[in-house]
Design an enzyme around this catalytic site. Structure first.
Site, short mmCIF file in Angstrom:
data_model
loop_
_atom_site.label_atom_id
_atom_site.label_comp_id
_atom_site.label_asym_id
_atom_site.label_seq_id
_atom_site.Cartn_x
_atom_site.Cartn_y
_atom_site.Cartn_z
N ASP A 4 72.01 37.43 0.04
CA ASP A 4 72.42 36.30 0.88
C ASP A 4 73.67 35.60 0.33
O ASP A 4 74.05 35.81 -0.84
CB ASP A 4 71.25 35.30 0.97
CG ASP A 4 71.18 34.62 2.33
OD1 ASP A 4 72.21 34.51 3.00
OD2 ASP A 4 70.08 34.18 2.71
N ASP A 60 70.11 33.56 11.91
CA ASP A 60 68.86 32.89 11.56
C ASP A 60 68.14 32.42 12.81
O ASP A 60 67.02 31.91 12.73
CB ASP A 60 69.14 31.67 10.67
CG ASP A 60 69.29 32.07 9.21
OD1 ASP A 60 69.00 33.23 8.87
OD2 ASP A 60 69.71 31.21 8.40
C1 GLA Z 1 69.55 31.98 4.79
C2 GLA Z 1 69.09 33.25 5.48
C3 GLA Z 1 67.65 33.13 5.87
C4 GLA Z 1 66.81 32.85 4.65
C5 GLA Z 1 67.33 31.61 3.96
C6 GLA Z 1 66.62 31.36 2.66
O1 GLA Z 1 69.60 30.92 5.69
O2 GLA Z 1 69.90 33.52 6.59
O3 GLA Z 1 67.21 34.31 6.50
O4 GLA Z 1 66.87 33.96 3.78
O5 GLA Z 1 68.71 31.69 3.69
O6 GLA Z 1 67.06 30.24 2.01
#
Ligand code: GLA
Length: 713
Positions: free
Chosen positions: A452, A517
């Site tokens: 990420d 997300d």
């Molecule tokens: C980001 C990702 C999510 C999740 C969060 C965790 O927003 O896109 O899918 O993994 O971080 O903090």
């Protein structure tokens, strides 16, 4: 460059499946874009119309056709492919020599400007199977003194004259790939991204629709930069009425100063001309991106069904709960269990602990091994979330090494999601991260990383105070490559607050992109349609979330959520233990459907369409065997449902059509014998009818979906 074209000029012909490219290679001068469009006969004769083009009044005496690398110093009044100088001098470059090497389907071009002391190497390769040109450009400082680069076009491409629209994609966190369209006019069209990563709001590519081109017909040019950092694209009308399209990296002031002998490699540009509208362009890109990817053991395995823990538990990790989630996941057919954020030391919220990549002892007294073993014992793979490029100010790592964060002296640190970005250009930082991740991968049965990157870059200054955006991207790619060499069986997912790192560059290093997300099915559908314009479905992470969706508060049927998720790399991201038994059964049905269909969904072409009255559709496979997903998001406005025309079918063939999944709310079965047949054994249709008149759709409720199989008989 000499103005009048030499009679001995030769033409390089590159033929693809449906397109041809003709580049003229005048001796000693940069090659000229002569033709790029629908396929010409193999031995299309060189033409000399441009030799004869008259000199317009009040123009330079030397003709200025669009070259593959137009420069200011040659008399080019439009944006130069290079903006550079040496202490204010050598600002007007013009090439004094050019060498062309022709290879099968490719040209290697070496340009030199002995006056300004620069060399440019360009490779243009046409892949005949995909009709995608890959343009790769590098610039070398051949002079003795440093050369400052303000702009280096990774490609300069021709677009035809006449009416055209440009479709591009903007967005934000939770709403990526929002399609926008501008009419191209005399004004300069420009999109920039200065966020340090690919970004949610400016995808590094676009689709130029020429004349009345549409989804399945007409001529479309589409380009994308294979790069996960800053970028710029411009389209500018040139004097002969055509347009030049430049794509490249946006460079911060002073960011690139090449020392004598140093080279700047621009990101690759993938670009295609489609004679079958924007869907043809998407299909070409899917083929090209697939060719560029590298998989463990040399080939992609069927994409496993995921369960990701994020929206199921967030930071609230309890070993017994996670084990029971894994039990339930295995029972319903999940194949990979991905432990998301919240597992490492002190990480109870998003204000802390990034950088401290050891299991939280309160949550995992014996480390992650018991959970990983539990998952694997149930036949699933174990995946782990990491955000390696980041550090929380409240972390042991930051306390030990505050100087490791990207920063500019005496400027306040600007946090985003309460975190800072590590300076990967420092070898000790990259080595540290390699060591930490290597240890995790060596000591635990982790076969998958979700990598990420949850903030944009600001003040991306290195130790010397110079901008480090470019080098940060190069260093991130290098770190991932190093880890993959050490752990070649591990797959990696790229994520940046959802789809902030969706591009063909990161896909040379990773195997999946978390597209957004947002798990609201209606928004997800639009995000995914934008994503699929450039990148293939098998890399598009796509999960079923809870109802109501956490990001919008809106509830959609499981049918719609599942039918949207099933068109990518499918997964679940909700607490499946809380499902009612009907939903659980329905979910199991979708998982089984996905497993049975994933080869078709992931291996073939994709067509995106609209039937009208807010019915969207998407077909995957080949014209001989398709899975057709029809979605009604909003309630119908018209009294009768629209029909759904399938442009890819053969008119003379007969097709067997059957509803294979979805459409649970079967009130419509009263709609007539045809729909009863479609929902049962299926019914035959002529290709001409399906193509021209369209598949009759029964009435659909708002928020419903159906999947048809369409097979040539
Ligand atoms: C980001 C990702 C999510 C999740 C969060 C965790 O927003 O896109 O899918 O993994 O971080 O903090």
């Amino acid at each position: 460059m000499s103005g009048k074209l030499n009679r001995e000029s030769r033409y390089a012909l590159l033929h693809g499946r449906d397109v041809s490219v003709i580049i003229e290679t005048p001796p000693g001068a940069p090659p000229i874009w002569r033709y790029w469009g629908p396929r010409l006969p193999d031995a299309a004769p060189p033409f000399d119309s441009h030799d004869a083009r008259p000199t317009p009044p009040f123009s330079l005496d030397a003709d200025q056709p669009l070259t593959v690398f137009p420069t200011f110093g040659a008399g080019w009044f439009h944006q130069s492919a290079l903006l550079a100088h040496r202490e204010g001098r050598d600002f007007a470059q013009a090439f004094t020599s050019a060498q062309i090497e022709r290879r099968e389907g490719a040209l290697k071009i070496a340009l030199e400007d002995r006056v300004a002391g620069i060399g440019v190497a360009i490779s243009i390769a046409l892949n005949a199977a995909s009709d995608v040109l890959t343009v790769s450009t590098s610039l070398t400082n051949c002079g003795a003194a440093p050369l400052d680069i303000l702009w280096l076009a990774a490609a300069t491409l021709p677009l035809p004259a006449g009416p055209a629209r440009i479709r591009y994609f903007t967005g934000r966190h939770n709403r990526e790939f929002e399609a926008c369209e501008d009419t191209l006019t005399h004004a300069l069209w420009r999109r920039d991204n200065r966020r340090g990563i690919t970004s949610h709001d400016a995808f590094p590519g676009a689709v130029a629709l020429i004349g009345a081109a549409a989804a399945d017909e007409g001529i479309v040019y589409s380009a994308q930069l294979a790069w996960s950092g800053n970028h710029t694209q411009t389209i500018e009308r040139i004097d002969d009425g055509r347009r030049q399209w430049q794509l490249g990296e946006w460079l911060a002031p002073g960011e690139v100063r090449l020392a004598a002998g140093e080279t700047l490699q621009a990101p690759d540009v993938l670009v295609t001309c489609s004679v079958q509208g924007s869907n043809g362009a998407a299909q070409n890109f899917h083929r090209a991106v697939r060719r560029r990817m590298t998989w463990p053991d040399g080939a992609m395995r069927p994409r496993p069904v995921h369960l990701n823990t994020w929206e199921a538990v967030y930071f609230n990790h309890r070993l017994d709960e996670l084990k029971s989630l894994a039990d339930e996941a295995a029972r319903i057919g999940v194949e990979r269990f991905v432990l998301d954020d919240g597992w490492f030391k002190g990480r109870d919220n998003d204000r802390t602990s990034l950088g401290d990549w050891t299991p939280d002892r309160a949550k995992y007294p014996a480390g992650l091994r018991p959970l990983a073993d539990h998952v694997i014992a149930r036949g699933m793979e174990f995946g782990l979330w990491l955000e390696p490029e980041m550090v929380s100010p409240d972390s042991d790592l930051y306390r030990a090494h505050p100087e490791w964060a990207l920063q500019i002296q005496e400027r306040p640190l600007l946090t985003g999601r309460h975190q800072l970005v590590l300076d990967l250009t420092r070898a000790e930082v990259a080595d540290h991260l390699f060591g930490v991740i290597d240890k995790l991968l060596s000591s635990l049965p982790v076969s998958y990383l979700k990598w990420d990157h949850n903030r944009d870059l600001t003040l991306a200054g290195d130790r010397s105070g110079r901008a480090a955006y470019h080098r940060q991207v190069v260093a991130a790619y290098a770190l991932i490559a190093r880890l993959r060499t050490a752990h070649p069986r591990v797959e990696i997912e790229a994520c940046a607050g959802g789809g902030g790192r969706s591009d063909a560059g990161i896909l040379q290093h990773t195997h999946r992109i978390w597209a957004s997300d947002c798990l609201d099915a209606a928004i997800r559908l639009s995000v995914q349609r934008g994503f699929l314009q450039f990148l293939p479905p098998e890399v598009m992470g796509s999960h079923i979330g809870a109802a109501p969706a956490h990001s919008t508060g809106r509830a959609h049927s499981l049918e719609l959520r599942a039918a949207v998720a099933a068109t990518g790399h499918f997964g679940l991201e909700l607490d499946i233990r809380s499902l009612e038994s009907n939903d659980r059964r329905e979910l199991e049905g979708w998982i089984a459907f996905y497993k049975a269909s994933r080869d078709l969904i992931h291996g073939g072409d994709v067509w995106l369409g609209e039937a009208g009255d807010s019915v969207f559709w998407q077909a995957h496979g080949s014209p001989e065997s398709l899975l057709l997903f029809a979605y009604r998001v909003e309630a119908a406005a018209d009294s009768f449902p629209p029909t759904l025309c399938l442009p890819m079918l053969e008119e003379t063939m007969t097709y067997h059509v059957q509803i294979v999944q979805g459409w649970n709310r079967r009130g419509w079965i009263t709609g007539g014998a045809l729909f009863q047949a479609l929902a049962g054994e299926g019914a035959p249709f002529s290709g001409a009818w399906l193509k021209r008149s369209g598949l009759p759709l029964p009435p659909m409720m708002a928020g419903s979906a159906a999947v048809f199989s369409v097979k040539a008989q």
